[in-house]
Design a protein around this motif. Structure first.
Motif, short mmCIF file in Angstrom:
data_model
loop_
_atom_site.label_atom_id
_atom_site.label_comp_id
_atom_site.label_asym_id
_atom_site.label_seq_id
_atom_site.Cartn_x
_atom_site.Cartn_y
_atom_site.Cartn_z
N MET A 79 -4.56 -2.57 -17.40
CA MET A 79 -5.65 -1.73 -17.89
C MET A 79 -5.11 -0.56 -18.71
O MET A 79 -5.71 -0.17 -19.72
N GLN A 80 -3.98 0.00 -18.30
CA GLN A 80 -3.40 1.10 -19.07
C GLN A 80 -2.92 0.62 -20.43
O GLN A 80 -3.08 1.32 -21.44
N LYS A 100 0.81 -1.22 0.00
CA LYS A 100 0.00 0.00 0.00
C LYS A 100 0.84 1.27 0.00
O LYS A 100 0.30 2.36 -0.19
N PHE A 101 2.15 1.13 0.21
CA PHE A 101 2.96 2.35 0.17
C PHE A 101 3.00 2.97 -1.23
O PHE A 101 3.34 4.14 -1.39
N LEU A 102 2.63 2.21 -2.26
CA LEU A 102 2.57 2.75 -3.61
C LEU A 102 1.24 3.41 -3.91
O LEU A 102 1.12 4.22 -4.83
N GLY A 103 0.19 3.04 -3.16
CA GLY A 103 -1.14 3.57 -3.40
C GLY A 103 -2.18 2.49 -3.15
O GLY A 103 -1.85 1.32 -2.93
N ASP A 104 -3.43 2.86 -3.23
CA ASP A 104 -4.52 1.92 -2.99
C ASP A 104 -4.89 1.19 -4.28
O ASP A 104 -6.03 1.24 -4.75
N PHE A 105 -3.92 0.52 -4.84
CA PHE A 105 -4.13 -0.24 -6.07
C PHE A 105 -3.02 -1.27 -6.21
O PHE A 105 -2.01 -1.22 -5.51
N ASN A 106 -3.23 -2.21 -7.13
CA ASN A 106 -2.24 -3.24 -7.43
C ASN A 106 -1.55 -2.85 -8.73
O ASN A 106 -2.19 -2.73 -9.78
N LEU A 107 -0.24 -2.65 -8.69
CA LEU A 107 0.51 -2.10 -9.82
C LEU A 107 0.37 -2.92 -11.11
O LEU A 107 0.07 -2.35 -12.17
N PRO A 108 0.55 -4.26 -11.09
CA PRO A 108 0.43 -5.01 -12.35
C PRO A 108 -0.96 -4.91 -12.98
O PRO A 108 -1.08 -4.83 -14.21
N GLU A 109 -2.02 -4.90 -12.16
CA GLU A 109 -3.37 -4.83 -12.72
C GLU A 109 -3.63 -3.44 -13.31
O GLU A 109 -4.33 -3.31 -14.32
N ASN A 128 -6.14 4.97 -10.17
CA ASN A 128 -7.34 4.59 -9.44
C ASN A 128 -8.45 4.11 -10.38
O ASN A 128 -9.11 3.10 -10.11
N SER A 129 -8.63 4.79 -11.50
CA SER A 129 -9.65 4.37 -12.47
C SER A 129 -9.30 3.01 -13.07
O SER A 129 -10.16 2.14 -13.25
N ALA A 130 -8.01 2.83 -13.39
CA ALA A 130 -7.57 1.55 -13.96
C ALA A 130 -7.77 0.41 -12.97
O ALA A 130 -8.19 -0.69 -13.34
N TRP A 131 -7.49 0.68 -11.69
CA TRP A 131 -7.65 -0.34 -10.65
C TRP A 131 -9.12 -0.74 -10.52
O TRP A 131 -9.44 -1.94 -10.44
#
Length: 754
Positions: free
Chosen positions: A665-666, A652-661, A680-683
């Motif tokens: 989406m991107q 979670k230190f990177l943000g409230d999302f999972n980087l690979p997912e 956040n939208s991609a997550w």
């Protein structure tokens, strides 16, 4: 080249073909009349699409007099599926020709292969055109790919220290050294490997180069650096990966001479499980299937068969069901095979209702729908009768009550009919382990065989587990080695889930703390004790006894112990006179990377999945394409299906999302030339698609049984199936709750099934 026209055939053969067509159901029969062009076949579960495809293939081979120089190519998703369709086509040829020797002459008129096998044939026969050097002869396995990814990460960190430090800083970083070490461990062992694998596969499957990802935001730019470094290491090893093989075969077909050669060899291409194809794979098949005449008019002999509602691989492969759905809309010839004779009406009605409900529910409030609106319809007399209620829905108090009811239900069912084939479908392997332990006494007490497919899969991992433990024993101060060891102990359920990154960031402090160090949590003390025991074994035991000791430490069962002994014997034979830790690790790593070690089976697993008088424990994913008389699907709470967005605390230190997912989406937006979504939208979009897939997986599982579907959701279940002690309250899967309201007569109290 003009499309072939049917040759003059003996009246007897024409009659045999007509009889075979008449034997098919009406929708299958429509499929069998294909002559040329593009055709999309959308088939519901149990519709007999493999039978329809095999029949069409046999008829096409005979009507067009195909041979080894002008072949039909059939492409499937797995080697097992390729063997299955090959057998069915040969069987249909034998039925039509009624003479085995004559039928054998047509066995070279078609090829049944996986897509990667086909790509290997094309690229391997034109290496220069494929862009491969003479030395690039090695195709790396997934294990070898992961090794290169880890090397690429280490090199990327050296080459891009500023980007790496920016990732470490993330958010809410106060500069504290232990937190820095923890974040470094998370990035190196978890986040960056997952990101790199996602970027590499998705980019290659869409023919994107590293430079195409530059200046596309921080996440894709990081991925571009990893992708570029990986490609450099791959080339240095004079190797290629499976994605390169597809790209290489397309390069071959870009050459006019080579393309004409392959297109003249190919009469048509039939593709099974088309919902699991990527755009690049589809492009390859279309190139092969296209014919050009002298007037520069192109025609494409391509038949694609699939079911978008059984697309269950899109969240962990480059497949996307929307591509097959688009093909169905575009093709001039479209056949929908809606009739299915596999299941009784109670099961068909339940599956259709779940499909309809999900498509109109809260979960489908986006531009994409989870399901194609395609109902299963019965064949009529061909559908089996229900066993009991046909559909049983249950809401036990906890997982123990769930299994108590299932166990007694199995005993009662087999007492009434000893030849029933029964399966229990699970969502993850730890559920399977729990079920197998619970049912393990059935053989002795009731003479009921229980076959755990997942147990065999776990045995396949033994060389890798041994390598991980031995690497830790050799270099315990390595954070990577310590974390890998702890993960193996967790997978074997010897320790409970905990923050491995925090423990691995300070190996010496974890393994041998001083009196001044803060005491560890009791769960961490158990992990510490096992790790110390493993380290002592290196000093107290002869080296050749280590594998046996590790096998006992990991609590291997009888079959796994036999496999570990076989592995130990092989290592002793290969290292005669040179048996030291360095050579042991090197040889074991070679075995793991080559993936050429066979496990020892206590019983032969061939053809065991659907045996009568047997209970088979198998994952939902592996059950695709199979069927049983009775199927149990337990533990269907809302956390399992559709699942809830979950971000592990360590990342979670990177943000409230999972980087690979987010990266997936991107990249999807980049490929479709859409505006790049923010993280956040991609997550959120990624989670929506994941929930869609979980519903499709449930639907697929519901369509496996013939006569009885028993589905349940316990009120109390483990938050994590790695830790059965920490139970939480969960609501049932919303689709199951709605199913219970729609069919209240199928809701049975636990006591009534005993």
């Amino acid at each position: 080249m003009p499309i072939d026209t049917p040759i003059d055939m003996p009246i007897e053969l024409q009659t045999a073909i007509a009889d075979l067509r008449n034997y098919l159901r009406p929708d299958q029969r429509k499929m069998s009349y294909w002559q040329d062009g593009e055709m999309a076949v959308s088939a519901v579960p149990g519709a007999g699409k493999s039978t329809g495809m095999a029949t069409l293939a046999a008829i096409a081979i005979l009507e067009h007099n195909l041979n080894r120089n002008h072949q039909l190519i059939i492409v499937t998703f797995t080697r097992a599926a390729a063997n299955n369709i090959r057998s069915k086509v040969n069987q249909k040829l034998a039925e039509l020709l009624r003479e085995p020797r004559l039928a054998r002459t047509f066995q070279t008129a078609f090829i049944a292969n996986t897509l990667h096998g086909l790509a290997f044939s094309i690229a391997g026969s034109h290496r220069e055109l494929a862009g491969f050097s003479e030395n690039e002869t090695k195709i790396i396995s997934e294990s070898q790919k992961l090794r290169l990814v880890r090397l690429a990460i280490a090199e990327w960190i050296r080459n891009y220290p500023q980007q790496y430090n920016h990732l470490i800083a993330g958010r809410s970083f106060d500069g504290e050294e232990s937190e820095r070490l923890r974040r470094q461990t998370v990035l190196r062992t978890d986040i960056l490997p997952s990101l790199a694998l996602e970027i590499i596969s998705t980019a290659k499957s869409s023919q994107l180069l590293p430079q195409n990802l530059q200046e596309q935001g921080e996440i894709l730019e990081t991925g571009a650096g990893l992708y570029e470094t990986y490609n450099k290491l791959l080339k240095a090893e004079q190797a290629i990966d499976y994605d390169d093989m597809i790209i290489g075969s397309l390069r071959v077909l870009e050459n006019p001479t080579a393309r004409q050669l392959w297109q003249e060899r190919t009469f048509a291409v039939f593709e099974d499980e088309a919902q699991d194809s990527s755009p690049l794979q589809t492009q390859l098949l279309k190139q092969l299937a296209t014919k050009s005449d002298n007037n520069a008019n192109n025609s494409t002999n391509l038949v694609r068969v699939g079911d978008p509602n059984q697309a269950i691989n899109s969240t962990f492969t480059t497949a996307d069901p929307s591509f097959f759905a688009a093909f169905c809309q575009r093709a001039k010839q479209v056949v929908t095979i809606a009739q299915a004779g596999r299941s009784c009406m109670e099961i068909i009605n339940a599956a259709n209702y779940v499909l309809d409900w999900v498509n109109t529910s809260y979960y489908a409030q986006s531009r994409e729908k989870p399901f194609l609106a395609q109902h299963i319809t019965p064949v009529g007399d061909a559908n089996p009768s229900a066993l009991g209620l046909g559909l049983e829905i249950q809401f036990p108090e906890d997982i123990d009550q769930t299994m108590a009811v299932i166990k007694q239900r199995i005993i009662n069912l087999l007492a009434e009919d000893a030849n029933l084939a029964i399966a229990i479908l699970v969502r993850n392997h730890n559920q399977g382990k729990y079920i197998y332990r619970y049912l393990s006494d059935l053989k002795d007490t009731q003479d009921i065989k229980v076959y755990d497919v997942e147990d065999r899969d776990r045995s396949l991992k033994i060389p890798k587990e041994m390598l991980g433990i031995l690497q830790f024993i050799e270099r315990p101060h390595s954070p990577d080695n310590l974390k890998a060891c702890l993960q193996i102990l967790l997978d074997r359920q010897l320790i409970k889930p905990q923050d491995f990154n925090a423990l691995a960031s300070l190996p010496e402090q974890f393994l041998y703390p001083t009196p001044l160090d803060r005491p560890f949590h009791p769960q961490s003390q158990i992990a510490q004790s096992i790790c110390r025991s493993l380290l002592r074994s290196r000093m107290e035991l002869p080296l050749y006894n280590l594998i046996a000791f590790i096998a006992l430490t990991l609590n291997y069962n009888q079959g796994e112990l036999a496999t570990a002994d076989k592995l130990s014997d092989r290592l002793r034979q290969e290292l005669v006179g040179t048996y030291n830790i360095a050579n042991l690790l090197s040889t074991l790593q070679e075995i793991v990377l080559s993936e050429k070690f066979e496990v020892i089976e206590i019983e032969n697993p061939e053809n065991q999945y659907t045996q009568p008088a047997q209970v088979t424990i198998i994952s939902l994913h592996k059950s695709k394409g199979l069927d049983w008389d009775v199927v149990f699907i337990p533990f269907m709470d809302e956390r399992i299906c559709p699942g809830k967005p979950y971000i592990p605390e360590p990342v979670k230190f990177l943000g409230d999302f999972n980087l690979p997912e987010v990266a997936r989406m991107q990249m999807r937006a980049l490929i479709n030339q859409e505006e790049l979504p923010d993280s956040n939208s991609a997550w959120l979009h990624a989670q929506t698609l994941k929930q869609f897939e979980e519903f499709r997986l449930l639907y697929m599982g519901m369509t496996r049984p013939k006569r009885l579907l028993h589905i349940s959701a316990s009120t109390k279940a483990p938050f994590s199936w790695n830790n059965l002690d920490s139970k939480s309250q969960f609501k049932p899967c919303p689709a199951i709750a709605q199913l219970a309201q729609k069919f209240p007569q199928s809701v049975v109290p636990c006591s009534h099934l005993n």
